[in-house]
Design an enzyme around this catalytic site. Structure first.
Site, PDB file in Angstrom:
ATOM      1  N   PHE A 191      39.989  13.968  46.301  1.00 16.59           N
ATOM      2  CA  PHE A 191      39.880  15.427  46.200  1.00 16.59           C
ATOM      3  C   PHE A 191      40.954  16.023  47.103  1.00 16.59           C
ATOM      4  CE2 PHE A 191      35.090  16.160  45.082  1.00 16.59           C
ATOM      5  CZ  PHE A 191      35.314  15.586  43.848  1.00 16.59           C
TER       6      PHE A 191
ATOM      7  N   GLU B 182      43.957   8.236  35.113  1.00 19.06           N
ATOM      8  CA  GLU B 182      44.410   6.999  35.769  1.00 19.06           C
ATOM      9  C   GLU B 182      44.982   6.031  34.736  1.00 19.06           C
ATOM     10  OE1 GLU B 182      41.453   4.810  38.029  1.00 19.06           O
ATOM     11  OE2 GLU B 182      43.010   3.642  39.052  1.00 19.06           O
TER      12      GLU B 182
ATOM     13  N   LYS C 230      33.791  -0.010  41.694  1.00 20.63           N
ATOM     14  CA  LYS C 230      32.816   1.076  41.863  1.00 20.63           C
ATOM     15  C   LYS C 230      31.699   0.966  40.827  1.00 20.63           C
ATOM     16  CE  LYS C 230      35.984   4.458  43.962  1.00 20.63           C
ATOM     17  NZ  LYS C 230      37.325   3.839  43.818  1.00 20.63           N
TER      18      LYS C 230
ATOM     19  N   HIS D 205      30.845   4.745  44.828  1.00 24.14           N
ATOM     20  CA  HIS D 205      32.063   5.292  45.417  1.00 24.14           C
ATOM     21  C   HIS D 205      31.836   5.489  46.911  1.00 24.14           C
ATOM     22  CE1 HIS D 205      35.630   7.408  46.196  1.00 24.14           C
ATOM     23  NE2 HIS D 205      35.635   8.293  45.215  1.00 24.14           N
TER      24      HIS D 205
ATOM     25  N   CYS E  46      38.790  10.963  49.183  1.00 24.76           N
ATOM     26  CA  CYS E  46      38.601   9.630  48.606  1.00 24.76           C
ATOM     27  C   CYS E  46      39.845   8.756  48.723  1.00 24.76           C
ATOM     28  CB  CYS E  46      38.188   9.741  47.143  1.00 24.76           C
ATOM     29  SG  CYS E  46      36.997  11.063  46.876  1.00 24.76           S
TER      30      CYS E  46
ATOM     31  N   HIS F 182      41.031   3.019  40.756  1.00 25.87           N
ATOM     32  CA  HIS F 182      40.196   4.014  41.424  1.00 25.87           C
ATOM     33  C   HIS F 182      38.892   4.136  40.623  1.00 25.87           C
ATOM     34  CE1 HIS F 182      39.129   7.244  44.024  1.00 25.87           C
ATOM     35  NE2 HIS F 182      39.157   8.153  43.073  1.00 25.87           N
TER      36      HIS F 182
END
Lengths: 429, 433
Positions: B416, B331, B352, B357, B180, B320
Site C-alpha cells: 500500500f 502482478e 500466502k 499475508h 506490505c 506477492h
C-alpha cells in the site's frame, strides 16, 4: 568510482517559518518560535511548550484538497516541504520539456526516500466513538464498525503516505524507501538517497523528513520520562534541562553530477559522506562517552575522504538533555581534539522535529555555509562543565571552511553523521 | 552474473509464522499444504465482517528468549521478531562479538501499529469515554497517566531497538515501513549495506501483527479481506478466478547476511546468495498498481540488473500473490511483460495461500522461503488454485510441491502506498568468485 552527489533543491517548514531562508534568518537573529501549545488547552499541563506551526492551514500547505482528508498533519508538512524542493529545483519543468521516452526514463530514474515519524497516538483516536458505542463489547465493536469509522482510515495513517503521494503527484517511480527510526529517520533518508545515486540506481532524488510529535499523549510520555525542558532548550548550557518537541519537515533534491549538469541545475552543495551506528544499549539509553556519535563521525570522515581540519562547522544534535549534550560534547572532543570547529544547534529555535530533524538541520547547515555565518545558540549563557571545550556561542561565528558536519541521534541509541560542502557559486544567488 | 561486487551470503534463517514457530515446522507445513488460516482466537471477532485470520499458534517467546526484562518491552510482533532472529543467528552459527559488533548492521521492516489495543481501550476508558480525548483531564492526570513501558513498546523503532540490544549489534541500523513491501525493502537495504562495505554482517528481517481489533477493522473497512468465514482453509486462493481478498496473517522472518568470502572462509552453510534488489513506485493509486503492471515491471527489471542475472535464468518466483482481484492480475501482467515466453518456464507460487499475508513481515518470510527452495531444490505449492484466472497467465505450482533445482529465485512484495520491491536469490553452486 562512485558518482558525485550534488544538492540542487531545498525546502523546509517548522515553527520558525515556511522556507529555509525565513527559518535560517530567525535563527541568525536569535528568535525562538517555542511557545505554549495551541493545539489543545495546555494551560494546566505539566509540560506546555512546543514548536508548533502557528497558522497551520492545510489549504496553504497542499493545493490538492482531496488529499486533506486522506493524510495526516505530519504528511501535509512533508508534502509541502517536498513540493518546495521539487519546484525550486526545477525538476518538473525540466522533465515536462523532455520527449515521451525521456519523460518515462526521468520518472523511472527519480528516487524518493522519506524519513517518517510513523504511527501517532492520535491515529487511533478515530476508534474512540466506536469504543464508546460498543461499551466494552467487542462483538458490538465489530458489528458497528462499518458506518462509524472512516472506511479510508488505514490509508490515512500509513507511515509511508508522503512517499506515496509524492509519487502520485509527480509521477516519480524510481527507487524508494521510508525510514521510521525516530530521530535519525530523516538523516537515514539522505544516506539511502545518496547511496542509490552513487550506485547508479537513480539519477535524481527527493529526500524528505517529516514529523508532528506535538500531540497530547506523546507530550505526556516525554514529560514523564524527564525528557522535556520546562522553559526552553539550552543546548550545551549549564542550565540545560531537557528538550522541546516541534513539528515540521525538510526536503532536499539530490542528483548525480552528470544529471545536474545535463539540466543546468543550480548547485547548492555536495553530499560528501555519511556514517550511522548504534550503541545497542536500549531504546532510551545514551552512552556517556559519546561512543556511537564518535564512530558515526569517524565513518562519515572516512566515507568523505576528508580530515577533521577540513570540517568548517558542526550542526550538533544539541537536543538540550544533559546526557545527550554531554555525550555529544565528549564525541566531538574525541574527534576534533583541542581545535574544534564552530558548533551550533538549531533545536533551541523551533524544537526537536524528531524524524525531520536531520534534514532540516542539513538544509540550515547549507544555508549557514552559503552565508559564511554559523548562527549562535541564542539560549546559551554558560557552557555546561562537560561541554566547556566546544566552540559553541550565543553569537554568530564564521565557519572555518565550506564543509559542514550534521549530527542526528535517536531512540535505540542510533547516531548518524553527514558531511556536506556548500557550493561556492550558490552564495552569489 | 557479474564479478567484482561484494557478494552477500545468506547463512542463517529463522521464522515465526502461522504455519509453525520455526523454519523446520513452517517448511514442513508448506510442503504438506497445511493451511495456517482458521477462525480468529486471540480476541472475540464474532461481530466483525471477517472472522478468520492466519494466527501464530502456541507461541511462547520465553522458549527462545531468556531475557525476561527484554520481553517486558516487547509487544506481540516484537516477540515474533526476537524469536525468529534468535533462530536465524543460531542457525548461522555466528553472533556479534565485541570486535565484530561494529561491523554488524540491522535492517528491519516493522509493523506500523505501535499502540496496543488494550492500551487504546485504557485511554478511552480514562480520558475519552464520550468518544473524544479530554486533553484537559489527561493533562490533569499528568505522570500518573503515563506508562513508560507502553510508550517504549509503541515506538516505531522499538523492535529494532530490542534486536540491537539483545544481539549487541553496533553498526548501521534502520527500521523501514513501506507497508506490505517493508520486509522485502529491509532485505534489499541489508544487501546493499554489505555490498557497499558499510557492514560485513546484517541481521535483516520483518515482523508484524495486525490481527487485533483495530488492525482487522482497518482491512475490513477497505474491503480488502476475504469474507469466506465458513471456509477459512480456502479463503486465500491467489490467482484463482474466484479469489475475493487476502487473509490477514502475522509473524516474523529473519535472515543472517554475510559478506560472501568471509562466510566461505569460516565454512558457513550458505543457503543462497542474496543477489539483487529492485524498487519502484507505482505512483498510480494508494492501494493498486496500474493494470499494465507499470511499477512492478521496473522493480523486477531493476532486481535482475542488480543481480546481473538474465531473465531466462529465473526458475522460481515467490509471488506477492495476495489473492486480491487487482493485485494478482497486475502482478501477472508485470511478470509476463518482463519475462515474455520464459515466464512459461518459471515455477510460480504464492505462499500466502497457506500462511496469509504477514504485511511488514511478508517479504522477509518469503525471502527465507526462497532461500529454502534453492537449498532443498523444492518449490512450495500455491494452494487453493482450482480455477485458474485466465488473466493470470503463469505457470503455477499447484497442490503439490515441485522437485526442481532452483538456480535463480525471485520474491515480489508490493505495498500500500505504491512501493514495489523485488529481490533475487542465486544458488550458491552457481556463484563464481
Amino acid at each position: 568510482m562512485s558518482k558525485k552527489v550534488l544538492v540542487t533543491g531545498e525546502g523546509a517548514i517548522c515553527a520558525s517559518g515556511k522556507d529555509p531562508a525565513e527559518i535560517w534568518d530567525a535563527a541568525r537573529a536569535g528568535r525562538s518560535a517555542i511557545a505554549p501549545i495551541q493545539q489543545w488547552d495546555s494551560a494546566s499541563w505539566p509540560s506546555k511548550l512546543a514548536g508548533e506551526i502557528a497558522d497551520f492551514n492545510p489549504r496553504t500547505l497542499v493545493e490538492d484538497r482531496k488529499l486533506h482528508k486522506l493524510v495526516r498533519r505530519t504528511d501535509l508538512l512533508g508534502l509541502y516541504a517536498a513540493a518546495k524542493a521539487i519546484e525550486g529545483a526545477g525538476l518538473v519543468a525540466y522533465r515536462d520539456a523532455l520527449d515521451p521516452t525521456g519523460t518515462d526514463l526521468f520518472n523511472d530514474r527519480t528516487a524518493v526516500y522519506v524519513g517518517s515519524g510513523g504511527n501517532k497516538y492520535q491515529d487511533q483516536y478515530d476508534f474512540f466513538p466506536l469504543l464508546t458505542d460498543a461499551a466494552g463489547d467487542l462483538g458490538a465493536f465489530g458489528r458497528e464498525l462499518t458506518g462509524t469509522v472512516n472506511p479510508m482510515w488505514l490509508l490515512r495513517v500509513l507511515p509511508n503516505n508522503v512517499l506515496c503521494h509524492i509519487g502520485i503527484r509527480y509521477n516519480f517511480k524510481g527507487p524508494n524507501g521510508c525510514v521510521t527510526n525516530h530521530g535519525v529517520s530523516g538523516t537515514l533518508a539522505i544516506i539511502e538517497t545518496a547511496a542509490a545515486l552513487r550506485a547508479g540506481e537513480a539519477d535524481q532524488a527527493v529526500a524528505v523528513g517529516h514529523d508532528a510529535p506535538v500531540e497530547p499523549e506523546n507530550i505526556l510520555h516525554y514529560h514523564a520520562l524527564g525528557l522535556l525542558a520546562a522553559d526552553t532548550i539550552r543546548p550545551f548550557d549549564a542550565g540545560h534541562s531537557g528538550s522541546i518537541l516541534g513539528e515540521g519537515a525538510g526536503a532536499l533534491i539530490l542528483e548525480t553530477e552528470s544529471a545536474a549538469h545535463a539540466r543546468g541545475a543550480k548547485v547548492l552543495g555536495e553530499f560528501l559522506g555519511s556514517g550511522c551506528v548504534t550503541e545497542a544499549e536500549g531504546l532510551l539509553s545514551v552512552r556517556g562517552d559519546g561512543d556511537g556519535l564518535a564512530r558515526a563521525i569517524a565513518q562519515a570522515l572516512d566515507d568523505a575522504g576528508i580530515g577533521t581540519a577540513e570540517v568548517g562547522m558542526v550542526v550538533a544534535h544539541g537536543n538540550g538533555t544533559p546526557i545527550s549534550d554531554a555525550s555529544e560534547a565528549s564525541a566531538l572532543r574525541r574527534i576534533f581534539g583541542t581545535t574544534p570547529p564552530p558548533v551550533t544547534s538549531f533545536k533551541w529555535a523551533f524544537g526537536h522535529l524528531l524524524a525531520a530533524s536531520g534534514i532540516i538541520d542539513t538544509v540550515l547547515a547549507l544555508n549557514s555555509l552559503r552565508h559564511r555565518l554559523v548562527p549562535g545558540i541564542a539560549t546559551l549563557r554558560d557552557l555546561a562543565p562537560a561541554c566547556k571545550h566546544l566552540a559553541a556561542s550565543a553569537m554568530p561565528q564564521p565557519p572555518r571552511s565550506d564543509v559542514a558536519l550534521v549530527l542526528s541521534r535517536g531512540f535505540a541509541g542510533t547516531d548518524a553523521a553527514l558531511l556536506l560542502r556548500a557550493s561556492a557559486s550558490a552564495g552569489d544567488n | 552474473m557479474i564479478g567484482g561486487r561484494r557478494r552477500v551470503a545468506i547463512t542463517g534463517l529463522g521464522v515465526v509464522t502461522p504455519l509453525g514457530n520455526t523454519i523446520a515446522t513452517t517448511w514442513e507445513a508448506l510442503l504438506a499444504g497445511r493451511t495456517g488460516v482458521a477462525p480468529i482466537t486471540s480476541f472475540d471477532a464474532s461481530g466483525f465482517p471477517v472472522r478468520i485470520a492466519a494466527e501464530v499458534k502456541k507461541f511462547d517467546p520465553r522458549t527462545a528468549i531468556e531475557d525476561r526484562k527484554l520481553l517486558k518491552f516487547a509487544n506481540r510482533y516484537h516477540t515474533f521478531a526476537l524469536a525468529a532472529a534468535e533462530e536465524a543467528i543460531r542457525d548461522a552459527g555466528i553472533r556479534p562479538e565485541s570486535h565484530t559488533a561494529p561491523r554488524w548492521g540491522c535492517a528491519v521492516g516493522s509493523g506500523m501499529m505501535g499502540v496496543e489495543f488494550a492500551k487504546l481501550v485504557e485511554v478511552h476508558q480514562r480520558f475519552a469515554e464520550n468518544g473524544s480525548l479530554s486533553s484537559e483531564r489527561l493533562g490533569a492526570a499528568g505522570v500518573t497517566a503515563a506508562d513508560p513501558v507502553a510508550f517504549c513498546r509503541s515506538q516505531a523503532n522499538a523492535g529494532l531497538s530490542l534486536l540491537l540490544r539483545h544481539f549487541g549489534i553496533r553498526g548501521y541500523a534502520t527500521s523501514v515501513n513501506t507497508a506490505c513491501a517493508s520486509g522485502g525493502q529491509a532485505l534489499g537495504t541489508a544487501m546493499k549495506l554489505v555490498r557497499r562495505g558499510t557492514a560485513d554482517f546484517v541481521l535483516a528481517g520483518g515482523f508484524d501483527s495486525m490481527v487485533n481489533p483495530v488492525g482487522l477493522s482497518a482491512f475490513c473497512l477497505l474491503g480488502a479481506l476475504s469474507p469466506d468465514n465458513d471456509t477459512p482453509q480456502r479463503a486465500s486462493r491467489p490467482f484463482d478466478r474466484t479469489r475475493n481478498g487476502f487473509v490477514l496473517g502475522e509473524g516474523a522472518g529473519f535472515l543472517v547476511l554475510e559478506e560472501w568470502n568471509a562466510a566461505r572462509r569460516r565454512g558457513a552453510r550458505i543457503y543462497a546468495e542474496l543477489a539483487g534488489d529492485g524498487n519502484s513506485l507505482s505512483s498510480y493509486r494508494i492501494t493498486d498498481s496500474h493494470p499494465s503492471g507499470d511499477g512492478p515491471i521496473q522493480a523486477i527489471r531493476q532486481s535482475l540488473a542488480s543481480a546481473g542475472a538474465r531473465p531466462d535464468e529465473v526458475d522460481y518466483l515467490n509471488a506477492h500473490g495476495t489473492s486480491t482481484p487487482m493485485n494478482d492480475q497486475s502482478e501477472c501482467v508485470a511478470v509476463r511483460a518482463v519475462f515474455g515466453r520464459h515466464a512459461d518456464r518459471i515455477a510460480v507460487s504464492s505462499t500466502k495461500s497457506l500462511m496469509g499475508h504477514l504485511v511488514s513481515g511478508a517479504g522477509a518470510v518469503e525471502a527465507a522461503i526462497c532461500a529454502l527452495a534453492i537449498h532443498h531444490g523444492i518449490v512450495p505449492p500455491n494452494a487453493n488454485l482450482r480455477e485458474l484466472d485466465p488473466d493470470c497467465d503463469l505457470e503455477f505450482v499447484r497442490d503439490q510441491p515441485l522437485l526442481r533445482r532452483v538456480g535463480v529465485a525471485m520474491s515480489n512484495s508490493f505495498g500500500f502506498g505504491g512501493s514495489n520491491n523485488c529481490i533475487v536469490f542465486q544458488n550458491p553452486e552457481d556463484v563464481r568468485t
